[in-house]
Design an enzyme around this catalytic site. Structure first.
Site: not given
Length: 174
Positions: A63, A71, A105
């Site tokens: 990330r 998004e 992540r």
């Protein structure tokens, strides 16, 4: 006899201090090495998440730190994803690891060659500086420049420029 002991004692203390500092230097070097990943970008999830195939052949979800991009399904989301792919997909990358997020992540700054991918996304108007997690003055300046030049998402009508964290909070991601 006393003078010999006094002579040896500081030498012994010096030796112990050298051993201690050498050990600390090795630990610091290991910590620095652990805070960096290298590999090839083999997947792009969205505008701020990629998959790195490490030199150890492990797939690691990354990330991008300090930024947030629209998004999927949000205006400019597909273009932000495409720009990340253009900058990084299939290329060797270096990740400066900052953290691990709640989804497991790795969070970090991504570099492809000399290009700071996180900063480049902001510069081209494909990302917001994620102020909740960053106050990097360079990124803030790049965002202000992109806004004033109406680059990328900043060229969209104002109603379509909803920050992704607000878009997610409104439940629009479903």
């Amino acid at each position: 006899m006393l003078s010999i002991m006094n002579f040896r004692r500081p030498h012994s203390l010096t030796a112990w201090l050298q051993i201690l500092f050498t050990g600390l230097a090795l630990l610091c070097a290991q910590a620095v090495a652990a805070a960096e990943l290298r590999g090839r970008v083999v997947g792009i999830t969205d505008g701020d998440t990629l998959t790195l195939l490490s030199v150890r052949r492990e797939e690691i979800r990354i990330r991008l730190s300090d930024i947030d991009t629209p998004e999927r399904g949000q205006p400019y989301g597909d273009r932000a994803r495409q720009l990340l792919a253009d900058l990084a997909f299939g290329r060797d990358a270096r990740i400066e690891v900052r953290d691990t997020d709640r989804y497991g992540r790795t969070v970090g700054r991504v570099f492809v060659g000399a290009v700071d991918v996180n900063a480049e996304l902001v510069r081209r108007g494909s990302a917001w500086v994620f102020r909740r997690y960053s106050n990097d003055p360079t990124l803030l300046r790049l965002e202000a420049d992109a806004r004033s030049a109406r680059r990328g998402l900043w060229a969209l009508p104002e109603a379509q420029r909803l920050p992704p964290w607000e878009w997610r909070a409104n439940g629009r991601h479903h």
